[in-house]
Design an enzyme around this catalytic site. Structure first.
Site, PDB file in Angstrom:
ATOM      1  N   ASP A 168      15.365 -28.819 -14.140  1.00 39.71           N
ATOM      2  CA  ASP A 168      15.404 -27.608 -13.967  1.00 39.71           C
ATOM      3  C   ASP A 168      16.754 -28.447 -13.160  1.00 39.71           C
ATOM      4  O   ASP A 168      17.017 -28.913 -12.570  1.00 39.71           O
ATOM      5  CB  ASP A 168      14.981 -26.942 -13.458  1.00 39.71           C
ATOM      6  CG  ASP A 168      15.444 -25.138 -13.919  1.00 39.71           C
ATOM      7  OD1 ASP A 168      14.188 -24.966 -13.983  1.00 39.71           O
ATOM      8  OD2 ASP A 168      16.359 -24.742 -13.368  1.00 39.71           O
ATOM      9  N   TYR A 217      21.569 -13.810 -28.022  1.00 45.35           N
ATOM     10  CA  TYR A 217      20.856 -14.463 -27.230  1.00 45.35           C
ATOM     11  C   TYR A 217      20.044 -14.112 -28.553  1.00 45.35           C
ATOM     12  O   TYR A 217      18.916 -15.623 -28.879  1.00 45.35           O
ATOM     13  CB  TYR A 217      20.115 -13.773 -25.963  1.00 45.35           C
ATOM     14  CG  TYR A 217      18.961 -13.846 -25.275  1.00 45.35           C
ATOM     15  CD1 TYR A 217      18.367 -15.471 -25.156  1.00 45.35           C
ATOM     16  CD2 TYR A 217      17.594 -13.303 -25.496  1.00 45.35           C
ATOM     17  CE1 TYR A 217      17.238 -15.853 -24.661  1.00 45.35           C
ATOM     18  CE2 TYR A 217      16.164 -13.357 -25.041  1.00 45.35           C
ATOM     19  CZ  TYR A 217      15.879 -14.885 -24.728  1.00 45.35           C
ATOM     20  OH  TYR A 217      15.255 -15.208 -23.752  1.00 45.35           O
TER      21      TYR A 217
HETATM   22  N1  LIG Z   1      10.710 -13.150 -18.872  1.00 42.37           N
HETATM   23  C1  LIG Z   1      10.504 -12.830 -19.619  1.00 42.37           C
HETATM   24  O1  LIG Z   1       9.780 -11.984 -20.200  1.00 42.37           O
HETATM   25  C2  LIG Z   1      10.694 -13.830 -21.266  1.00 42.37           C
HETATM   26  C3  LIG Z   1      10.840 -12.974 -22.618  1.00 42.37           C
HETATM   27  C4  LIG Z   1      11.059 -13.721 -23.557  1.00 42.37           C
HETATM   28  C5  LIG Z   1      11.312 -15.383 -23.974  1.00 42.37           C
HETATM   29  N2  LIG Z   1      11.505 -15.866 -22.499  1.00 42.37           N
HETATM   30  C6  LIG Z   1      11.886 -17.060 -22.895  1.00 42.37           C
HETATM   31  O2  LIG Z   1      11.069 -17.979 -21.386  1.00 42.37           O
HETATM   32  C7  LIG Z   1      12.048 -19.265 -21.140  1.00 42.37           C
HETATM   33  C8  LIG Z   1      12.189 -18.709 -19.415  1.00 42.37           C
HETATM   34  O3  LIG Z   1      12.138 -17.887 -19.166  1.00 42.37           O
HETATM   35  P1  LIG Z   1      12.394 -17.279 -17.358  1.00 42.37           P
HETATM   36  O4  LIG Z   1      12.064 -15.617 -17.183  1.00 42.37           O
HETATM   37  O5  LIG Z   1      10.929 -18.219 -16.705  1.00 42.37           O
HETATM   38  O6  LIG Z   1      14.082 -17.338 -17.187  1.00 42.37           O
HETATM   39  P2  LIG Z   1      14.448 -18.547 -15.578  1.00 42.37           P
HETATM   40  O7  LIG Z   1      15.791 -17.894 -16.173  1.00 42.37           O
HETATM   41  O8  LIG Z   1      13.616 -17.883 -14.584  1.00 42.37           O
HETATM   42  O9  LIG Z   1      14.003 -19.914 -16.519  1.00 42.37           O
HETATM   43  C9  LIG Z   1      14.975 -20.575 -17.332  1.00 42.37           C
HETATM   44  C10 LIG Z   1      15.076 -21.684 -16.363  1.00 42.37           C
HETATM   45  O10 LIG Z   1      16.140 -22.441 -17.195  1.00 42.37           O
HETATM   46  C11 LIG Z   1      16.833 -23.618 -16.421  1.00 42.37           C
HETATM   47  N3  LIG Z   1      18.001 -23.352 -16.779  1.00 42.37           N
HETATM   48  C12 LIG Z   1      19.108 -23.056 -17.308  1.00 42.37           C
HETATM   49  N4  LIG Z   1      20.376 -23.259 -18.005  1.00 42.37           N
HETATM   50  C13 LIG Z   1      19.259 -24.578 -17.673  1.00 42.37           C
HETATM   51  C14 LIG Z   1      19.645 -26.134 -18.238  1.00 42.37           C
HETATM   52  N5  LIG Z   1      21.258 -26.609 -18.637  1.00 42.37           N
HETATM   53  N6  LIG Z   1      19.274 -27.640 -18.330  1.00 42.37           N
HETATM   54  C15 LIG Z   1      18.114 -27.368 -16.954  1.00 42.37           C
HETATM   55  N7  LIG Z   1      17.588 -26.265 -17.199  1.00 42.37           N
HETATM   56  C16 LIG Z   1      18.357 -24.989 -17.057  1.00 42.37           C
HETATM   57  C17 LIG Z   1      16.937 -22.443 -14.968  1.00 42.37           C
HETATM   58  O11 LIG Z   1      17.739 -22.828 -14.199  1.00 42.37           O
HETATM   59  C18 LIG Z   1      16.027 -21.630 -15.008  1.00 42.37           C
HETATM   60  O12 LIG Z   1      15.212 -21.808 -14.151  1.00 42.37           O
HETATM   61  C19 LIG Z   1      12.993 -18.762 -21.949  1.00 42.37           C
HETATM   62  O13 LIG Z   1      13.704 -19.797 -22.841  1.00 42.37           O
HETATM   63  C20 LIG Z   1      13.416 -17.625 -22.159  1.00 42.37           C
HETATM   64  O14 LIG Z   1      14.609 -17.117 -23.066  1.00 42.37           O
HETATM   65  C21 LIG Z   1      11.450 -15.352 -21.362  1.00 42.37           C
END
Ligand SMILES: NC(=O)c1ccc[n+]([C@@H]2O[C@H](COP(=O)([O-])OP(=O)(O)OC[C@H]3O[C@@H](n4cnc5c(N)ncnc54)[C@H](O)[C@@H]3O)[C@@H](O)[C@H]2O)c1
Length: 320
Positions: free
Chosen positions: A31, A146
């Site tokens: 991350d 997105y």
């Molecule tokens: N939370 C939800 O309701 C939800 C819904 C649909 C999809 N998602 C998908 O699930 C996944 C996780 O979501 P989340 O809610 O845990 O989000 P989050 O933002 O808490 O986690 C995403 C993580 O990715 C890291 N990140 C961003 N850019 C990066 C990079 N270039 N290199 C390495 N790390 C990087 C961020 O630091 C973060 O820790 C994502 O792909 C998101 O699109 C989440």
């Protein structure tokens, strides 16, 4: 087994890491802390290797993927506000990062579970089925960037699948739970709980009649782990609950559970997102494939999930 979790310092990724470790797997978290924070995860980081790097760093990614049995690719920039403020960064990071992961996984013959989103359905008519049509607004409405980038990333997964990559795409529907982020880029549940606990106004965007289906993070994690199984391959699966709730009801329930004196205040979308916004009125998954392919259905009731989430937010506020 030995798994790499990209975005493992984030909300869902950190729960996934904990669940895999509890099952006896080895886990490495990658991350760049774009949004994840070390402080939430100190106990976790003592148990698993943490690599602070970006999915855009091809050499780091490639070396790591070679050393692992499979990749849970969750790293992404997300959130409605990010689509408005950071659209270029969002599209480039998500698309390029996913391409890097998939190319390397194909090269080293490792399976990838890719985290997609219910946003890919856009304005389609619910219930959303995995093979149903999707409908997006105009590109001048930045909020669709997105959905479009995740759609292309799914296409890359399936395309590399034709070249031999083993992959499963999971489409998450509004996941919530402890460690969901607060702040301007947060989802609605963390925003409401945080405001309610401080007895501040709970801001409902629009008229609040829009509905969502909320899914507790432990259920999402369980289904995500099942998606890594070898028998599931080349598939797209909705991960969510079919129980639908309006944002007005959500605000009222959270205010009640937190015994808050907050006012529920409606704010026009134009005030929150000055350019390029378009709301999705209803969002509900069809979960037949989740039940048949992954043989899973969400286990945690909304009340129980909210209680756990509120408890965590209370502890965080006390520690702050
Ligand atoms: N939370 C939800 O309701 C939800 C819904 C649909 C999809 N998602 C998908 O699930 C996944 C996780 O979501 P989340 O809610 O845990 O989000 P989050 O933002 O808490 O986690 C995403 C993580 O990715 C890291 N990140 C961003 N850019 C990066 C990079 N270039 N290199 C390495 N790390 C990087 C961020 O630091 C973060 O820790 C994502 O792909 C998101 O699109 C989440």
């Amino acid at each position: 087994m030995k798994y790499l979790i990209t975005g493992g310092a984030g909300f869902i990724g950190s729960h996934l890491a904990q669940a895999l470790v509890a099952r006896g797997h080895e886990v490495t978290i990658l991350d760049n802390l774009y949004k994840g924070t070390r402080s939430y995860h100190t106990p976790l980081f003592q148990k698993v290797p943490f690599i602070e790097a970006s999915v855009l760093d091809v050499d780091v990614i490639d070396a790591l993927i070679e050393q692992h049995d499979g990749v849970f690719h969750l790293a992404a920039i997300l959130g409605v506000k990010s689509t408005m403020d950071r659209s270029v960064e969002l599209v480039e990071t998500n698309l390029d990062g996913t391409r890097n992961i998939l190319r390397s996984a194909l090269c080293h013959n490792k399976k990838v579970v890719f985290a997609s989103t219910s946003e890919v359905y856009g304005k389609a008519t619910p219930p959303f089925t995995e093979d149903g049509d999707r409908l997006y607004g105009n590109t001048s409405k930045l909020r669709w960037c997105y959905a479009v980038s995740k759609t292309l990333e799914e296409t890359l997964c399936l395309g590399y699948g034709l070249q031999g990559l083993r992959t499963t795409v999971v489409r998450y529907f509004n996941i919530y739970g402890p460690r969901a982020k607060e702040g301007p880029y947060a989802g609605v549940i963390p925003r409401f709980i945080s405001a309610a606990l401080k007895n501040e106004d709970m801001l409902v965007y629009g008229d609040g009649t829009q509905t969502r289906c909320f899914t507790y993070v432990d259920d999402a994690v369980e289904a995500t782990i099942l998606a890594m199984e070898e028998k599931v391959n080349g598939e797209i699966v909705n991960i969510g609950s079919e129980a639908e709730m309006s944002i007005n009801s959500l605000a009222a329930v959270i205010r009640h559970l937190t015994r808050s004196s907050s006012s529920i205040v409606h704010v026009p979308f134009e005030q929150v997102y000055p350019v390029g916004f378009e709301e999705i009125p209803n969002r509900r998954p069809c979960t037949k494939k989740l039940a048949t392919l992954l043989q899973f259905q969400p286990q945690i009731s909304f009340e129980k999930g909210l209680e756990e989430t509120i408890k965590w937010f209370k502890e965080e506020q006390q520690d702050a």
